[in-house]
Design a protein around this motif. Structure first.
Motif, short mmCIF file in Angstrom:
data_model
loop_
_atom_site.label_atom_id
_atom_site.label_comp_id
_atom_site.label_asym_id
_atom_site.label_seq_id
_atom_site.Cartn_x
_atom_site.Cartn_y
_atom_site.Cartn_z
N TRP A 107 49.47 41.32 39.82
CA TRP A 107 48.21 41.03 38.85
C TRP A 107 47.34 42.02 38.91
N ARG A 108 47.15 42.48 37.74
CA ARG A 108 46.14 43.64 37.64
C ARG A 108 44.59 43.24 37.57
N PHE A 109 44.03 43.95 38.76
CA PHE A 109 42.68 43.43 38.76
C PHE A 109 41.90 44.60 38.10
N PRO A 110 40.56 44.30 37.70
CA PRO A 110 39.73 45.17 36.98
C PRO A 110 39.50 46.40 37.79
N ALA A 111 39.62 47.65 37.09
CA ALA A 111 39.41 49.04 37.82
C ALA A 111 38.14 49.08 38.42
N GLU A 112 37.09 48.56 37.72
CA GLU A 112 35.79 48.79 38.22
C GLU A 112 35.61 47.96 39.54
N ASP A 113 36.51 47.05 39.98
CA ASP A 113 36.39 46.30 41.08
C ASP A 113 36.98 46.78 42.36
N GLU A 114 37.75 48.02 42.14
CA GLU A 114 38.27 48.98 43.37
C GLU A 114 37.13 49.49 44.15
#
Length: 505
Positions: A107-114
């Protein structure tokens, strides 16, 4: 080596993902294709001294191991491993034809949450840094123990680095490589008994192995590790402090030394002092992690046909590793004063500037009290927690930890009111017994300023309020032999004055 051009072309094509745009993320060992709400990862067809992904079978095995290692700790990310098959009309994901490659579906997570993205936009504040340290501590508590010699594990890594660095003399510089190897082996020789003892005590575990900001993500607001190292069980088996050192090094290298120090303090506090003596090994662990990062940068440049792109950064990392291998003597700093005088804010600002990165360990009486009570940081404790016997127990605990950390060669900043002269004498005794220099500051501010500050606190570890401040002032506390610092003004001015008093640049 197998040509993956066709596979990369297929997974990069939006038509393979229902028309969704595709973003490709490259590392030295993998390619990740981000499309819509999903992420698809393949292993590169490469072979390094420490990692062999040269055949589809090996890559399949590594993806399965990656799924196994990460699904329990990051179930919101990891899904399954699918074959990329050859069908009559071309390649297909999850088809029934002959597999030509294997793909880890996530599942892809929002890049801004990395965590790296959070850090780059200035969002890795003190609170998140503390939660990060606690999250890693929880990860390590759950990690399975492994039987291995802690000293031999590092010796093997140094041998591997030596072999790989032999082919990187042009990129890294031969003198730099030789100096690192000489210093690292000398420090390992001195630390070998400690590393063997830590292994015998259960501190060698099947860890994450690749713990840095790119491999941490916020899920429901909490830091979650993912993408644990899967290609080598030996490399994934290590001392838990060595595992954590990668993240600390990464934070410091990105200019986030304060966050690294706060994360380290939280990790140590979660261990209730049991990990404090291990700090003697932290300079070696940080240095080895920096050297590995330098190696990977050069290898990634080669894999991406960008030779020389990261040369300066890699050389800087190896220089940093050499500095870490020659730690300065420890020192003890104590900061006292009435509640609201700014002790914690000043201590937090000064700690990163003392000693090696990530700086002195900041021991705060308020946090020690909450930890001893098993209470969350912001939970208010009953009055009994502040009775005379309880207060002595907190100070005893804090000073005992200071002794252990200083004996391990690491600097300490103590943060407490120290209203009782006997407590200040106890601090002096710690320094005297260990033969380390003591610098003690006493912060002073006007009564109305102190009351205003404690009244404005929200979610802080201190339970002091206006009535507590008035009771403390009624005792007419004085600096005594400690250096008085006017703490009435803005924090940056107080920190500057405190730093000047301590001769910290």
């Amino acid at each position: 080596m197998q040509d993956q051009t066709e596979v990369v072309r297929f997974l990069s094509d939006p038509e393979s993902h229902g028309g969704a745009p595709v973003e490709v993320v490259e590392t030295h060992g993998a390619l990740v294709f981000l499309a819509g709400g999903e992420a698809y990862k393949i292993k590169r067809a490469v072979r390094y001294d420490y990692m062999d992904l040269s055949t589809p079978e090996l890559r399949h095995r590594m993806l399965l191991r990656e799924l196994e290692l990460n699904r329990a700790t990051a179930p919101g990310i990891y899904r399954d491993v699918l074959p990329l098959t050859r069908e009559s009309g071309g390649l297909a994901l999850g088809g029934g034809g002959e597999p030509v490659e294997w793909v880890l579906r996530m599942w892809r997570f929002p890049a801004e949450d990395e965590l790296l993205a959070v850090a780059e936009r200035g969002g890795l504040d003190d609170d998140l840094a503390g939660r990060l340290g606690r999250a890693v501590a929880g990860y390590h508590r759950a990690a399975p123990r492994r039987e291995a010699c802690g000293a031999q594990l590092i010796e093997d890594i140094l041998a591997e680095l030596s072999r790989v660095f032999a082919g990187m003399e042009d990129a890294l510089g031969s003198e730099r490589i030789v100096r690192f190897g000489r210093q690292a082996h000398a420090l390992l020789h001195r630390l070998a008994p400690l590393l063997r003892a830590r292994a015998a005590e259960g501190r060698v575990r099947r860890c994450h192995g690749d713990l840095h900001l790119r491999n941490l993500v916020l899920i429901d607001g909490e830091p979650v590790p993912f993408d644990a190292l899967e290609f080598d069980e030996t490399l994934g088996t290590c001392d838990i402090l060595y595992d954590f050192a990668f993240l600390l090094m990464d934070l410091d290298h990105r200019g986030l030394t304060r966050a690294a120090g706060i994360a380290l303090g939280a990790w140590l506090l979660e261990a209730a002092g049991e990990e404090d003596a291990g700090l003697a090994a932290l300079p070696l662990f940080l240095a080895v992690r920096a050297a590995i990062r330098a190696m990977v940068l050069i290898q990634t440049d080669e894999a991406r046909n960008m030779v020389g792109h990261s040369r300066d950064e890699a050389r800087g990392l190896l220089d940093m590793a050499c500095r870490l291998l020659e730690p300065p003597p420890p020192r003890l700093v104590a900061i006292g004063g009435v509640s609201g005088s700014g002790k914690t804010a000043v201590a937090a600002a000064l700690a990163p500037r003392i000693g090696l990165p990530p700086g002195a360990v900041h021991l705060r009486s308020d946090l020690e009290r909450k930890a001893a009570a098993g209470a969350p940081v912001a939970q208010r404790l009953p009055d009994a927690a502040y009775a005379e016997a309880a207060r002595h127990a907190v100070y005893d605990r804090m000073l005992a930890r200071a002794r252990t950390i200083l004996a391990a060669g690491w600097p300490v900043v103590l943060d407490a009111t120290f209203l009782d002269p006997a407590d200040r004498q106890a601090v002096a005794a710690v320094a005297r017994d260990l033969g380390v220099p003591l610098q003690a500051l006493w912060l002073e501010a006007a009564p109305d300023v102190l009351v205003a500050r404690v009244s404005a606190r929200r979610g802080d570890a201190s339970d002091a309020d206006a009535s507590v401040v008035r009771d403390q002032l009624a005792r007419k506390p004085e600096a005594g032999g400690w250096i008085a610092v006017d703490a009435t003004g803005p924090l940056d001015e107080v920190v500057t004055a405190a730093g000047r008093a301590l001769a910290i640049g």
